[in-house]
Design a protein around this motif. Structure first.
Motif, mmCIF file in Angstrom:
data_model
loop_
_atom_site.group_PDB
_atom_site.id
_atom_site.type_symbol
_atom_site.label_atom_id
_atom_site.label_comp_id
_atom_site.label_asym_id
_atom_site.label_seq_id
_atom_site.Cartn_x
_atom_site.Cartn_y
_atom_site.Cartn_z
ATOM 1 N N VAL B 53 8.817 -1.525 1.707
ATOM 2 C CA VAL B 53 9.771 -2.070 0.744
ATOM 3 C C VAL B 53 10.891 -2.737 1.549
ATOM 4 N N ASP B 321 10.292 5.098 -6.014
ATOM 5 C CA ASP B 321 9.768 3.794 -5.607
ATOM 6 C C ASP B 321 9.798 3.639 -4.102
ATOM 7 N N LYS B 397 4.179 2.472 -8.482
ATOM 8 C CA LYS B 397 5.512 2.340 -9.072
ATOM 9 C C LYS B 397 6.096 3.724 -9.330
ATOM 10 N N THR B 399 8.516 4.479 -11.508
ATOM 11 C CA THR B 399 9.224 4.603 -12.784
ATOM 12 C C THR B 399 8.944 5.952 -13.447
ATOM 13 N N LYS B 401 9.513 6.158 -16.724
ATOM 14 C CA LYS B 401 9.544 5.821 -18.142
ATOM 15 C C LYS B 401 8.214 5.355 -18.716
ATOM 16 N N HIS B 415 3.508 -6.015 -2.542
ATOM 17 C CA HIS B 415 3.702 -5.929 -1.094
ATOM 18 C C HIS B 415 2.479 -5.339 -0.397
#
Lengths: 267, 455
Positions: B53, B321, B397, B399, B401, B415
């Motif tokens: 990242v 992440d 990911k 997340t 949610k 990436h």
């Protein structure tokens, strides 16, 4: 027309528009300076008589001065006052020390309000929020749709051009209407002064401290201030640069960062 | 008097992969790059940091050490002993950046790289550092710096103030509005080209009007282009293909110009490098690892609370992440539910489960690394317990949610760790596969001339 009268006209226009469009509406009154100003404007819009219910969400943790103030003016102004609280949670002992503060707000405020809306089937609620209060509120609209879960999808807001406020709702949504969104903290105080609007004494300095915003007793702390009258508050606000919410600069940077990261698929 | 022969220029191209660059050069789209390669340079494939990242990888680039030393494991992290999320800033980078080493402004920060070169620094050297991610807010340095992503405020992100005034005067954009890629494609491309224009203008301005020994400038727009439109890179039928290539052509022109000017200034003797912080490939499926942890019964979350503050007792592990996994250990977190003696078993079990995660009969995860396998240094303990590298096409990911394990959003690129690029003079022989952490050493070798004592 002077600045305050322009603001007042705008607010009254929004209030009348909301009532005309939705009919089955109510307003939220926390007893704080902003929603009391809103209540004042509503009374002006309908020539002294408030034609819809006024909701006060009682978390049971408000300042004693606030309960006294609420009862006094509800009577004086002939309000149809609905006091709502999440009785199940209150009975279960929910409070800021039980669970997180967020849980407490969520149960005692948000869920209490949900219950009232469901019971009365309100289509719209008038709220006294202001755009300068907090970073995220800068994106609020005058008419702001919410879904069943109270989620506010700020990226999917209808455009508001000049005075063409978008005020049609889809089924199952309720609208939040913000008639004083365009006022600043200073505007509010100047308007309170001009109109001689009653406020609770918590806002005025006692022993070098006063409350700049009020809510539940355990979660509010006073600020250092010598302003013991409305004139002095106005003077203080005109000459101070500290914001209504401490640590707001960091809040703003974090809000920006969060939005940036989200747009790239993080979070 | 500055020594022109020891000057270094690095142009960072966020997310530009070795394979795509090589393809485009071969197709004749990029004459500027072709010219560089024809004059004694080689294009290498390079490994990025783990996780791959930008915040982590760029910090590895600028400090020349691994995340266990520099302490940046992603764009967000948790405050020690809590589940409260925060966004690490330049102040959280624990190791000195190369410009702090050569400018003698590292303050109390130290690193293994710094130790190696400490003897060679005779006088403070000057740097121009433009748009490297994870450098906000701008910390005072011997030179000029304007921060890259995330830069919430250009003024706080730029040092000194005269540099801010200049950037403001040319309408410099610290970043494009990526949201536009979804909402209004044309407006997005307009802004993308505009941002590159403004950057090129600023790069040339500081190159000519500042004193510097080290010049590092990064172009971020490639990463944004790739995230949303990487599927267009090689697909001539894709409506965005032409725009994609024309962006690369424009970038090629800018780099060609900077290269020619640099070689002119240094009489062909300076060290010129282009590089990226990670590669890119086409995204096939997003993988919501926290949702997977929930389905596996390893994560319990109360969605009412903010982000990680919703973690409840009984949680064995959670993810951040992009591919970091943390064991919810007693003593490390408020609702820690894994005893110290059980941690090893939880890590081993999680690793097994991750490696057997499949989609459509294919393995999602290529490799899982334990903390001690890849991190080394005083900050390693604050890093994740496990980090994954996914197979190409599967974008992990963090997340909290999403429901379900697999999905697809607005993104068409992701990436890659193994396909970053680096163009180096042929005289530099990396000796095996090139790693992003090695570049700072090449620069220091040049800047300080005197070779460090290698034991």
């Amino acid at each position: 027309m002077d600045h305050l009268s322009i603001l007042e006209n705008k607010s009254i226009f929004i209030i009348r528009e909301a009532y005309y469009r939705f009919r089955n509406i109510a307003m939220l009154w926390s007893v704080g300076k902003d929603s009391t100003t809103l209540l004042w404007l509503v009374r002006k819009a309908f020539f002294g008589k408030v034609p819809f219910p006024v909701i006060h969400i009682d978390t049971t943790y408000k300042f004693p001065e606030m309960y006294a103030f609420r009862d006094e003016y509800a009577k004086k102004w002939g309000l149809n006052l609905i006091v709502g609280s999440n009785e199940g949670q209150v009975a279960a002992g929910m409070g800021p020390k039980k669970g997180s503060k967020l849980d407490c707000c969520n149960e005692l405020k948000t869920n209490a309000l949900k219950q009232i809306i469901e019971k009365n089937g309100f289509k719209a609620l008038l709220l006294g929020i202001r755009r300068d209060e907090h970073g995220i509120r800068a994106k609020e609209r005058v008419f702001s749709p919410r879904d069943d879960n109270f989620k506010w999808d700020y990226e999917n807001q209808p455009a508001e051009l000049w005075d063409q406020y978008k005020s049609t709702a889809e089924e199952d949504n309720h609208f939040r209407v913000h008639p004083i969104l365009h006022m600043t903290e200073l505007d509010i105080w100047k308007y309170i002064k001009r109109e001689n609007i009653p406020i609770t004494e918590l806002y005025l300095s006692k022993e070098g401290k006063r409350y700049r915003s009020i809510g539940c007793l355990p979660c509010c702390s006073p600020v250092e201030s010598a302003a013991s009258s409305i004139d002095e508050i106005i003077h203080e606000l005109e000459t101070t640069h500290t914001s209504e919410r401490a640590g707001r600069a960091q809040d703003k940077e974090d809000a920006y960062t969060m939005q940036k990261l989200r747009s790239l698929g993080y979070m | 008097m500055q020594d022109q022969k020891t000057k270094c220029m690095v142009i960072g191209l966020d997310g530009v992969s070795q394979t795509l660059l090589s393809d485009y050069i071969e197709k004749g789209y990029l004459p500027g790059f072709k010219n560089i390669l024809d004059s004694g340079f080689r294009l290498h494939q390079m490994d990025a940091s783990i996780p791959d990242v930008s915040s982590t990888s760029w910090t590895s680039f600028m400090t020349g050490v691994n995340p266990g030393e520099h302490g940046i494991f992603g764009f967000m992290d948790l405050r020690p002993g809590t589940y409260k999320m925060f966004f690490p800033s330049s102040k959280d980078v624990k190791a000195p950046a190369i410009w702090e080493i050569i400018g003698q402004t590292s303050g109390g920060k130290g690193s293994t790289l710094h130790d190696k070169y400490r003897e060679g620094i005779r006088r403070p050297l000057k740097s121009v550092v433009l748009n490297i991610p994870q450098t906000y807010p701008a910390l005072p340095l011997n030179g000029v710096l304007t921060a890259g992503f995330v830069c919430p405020d250009l003024k706080n992100g730029t040092y000194p103030e005269s540099a801010y005034n200049y950037l403001k005067s040319i309408g410099y954009l610290s970043d494009v509005d990526a949201q536009k890629a979804v909402e209004d494609r044309d407006a997005f491309f307009d802004e993308l080209f505009l941002a590159l224009d403004r950057r090129a203008e600023a790069f040339e301005h500081f190159m000519d009007n500042s004193e510097w020994d080290l010049f590092v400038s990064v172009i971020t727009e490639t990463d944004r282009l790739h995230h949303f439109f990487f599927d267009a890179a090689r697909d001539e039928k894709n409506p965005v293909n032409k725009t994609f290539i024309s962006f690369y052509k424009k970038m090629d022109e800018v780099i060609g110009r900077l290269y020619a000017r640099f070689m002119e200034i240094t009489g062909g003797q300076g060290l010129f490098i282009t590089m990226s912080d990670h590669g890119f490939t086409v995204l096939e499926k997003e993988v919501y690892v926290n949702s997977w942890l929930r389905e596996e019964g390893l994560l319990k979350i109360n969605a009412v609370r903010d982000y990680y503050e919703g973690i409840e007792f009984g949680t064995k592990a959670f993810a951040m992440d992009p591919s970091r996994f943390y064991v919810n250990a007693e003593g490390r977190y408020p609702a820690g539910s894994v005893k110290g003696s059980d941690k090893k078993a939880v890590v081993a079990d999680l690793k097994d489960r991750l490696l057997s995660l499949e989609y459509d009969g294919r393995h999602v995860i290529k490799a899982v690394y334990g903390n001690a396998e890849i991190y080394n240094g005083p900050a390693a303990a604050s890093g994740p317990d496990l980090v994954c590298v996914a197979n190409d096409g599967f974008d992990l990911k963090g997340t909290l949610k999403k429901e379900g394990v697999f999905g697809k959003g607005n993104f068409s690129g992701m990436h890659t760790r193994h396909d970053a690029h680096c163009i180096l003079p042929a005289s530099i022989e990396p000796g095996g596969r090139l790693h992003i952490e090695a570049l700072a050493g090449f620069m220091l070798d040049k800047l300080l001339i005197q070779k460090p004592q290698r034991r």
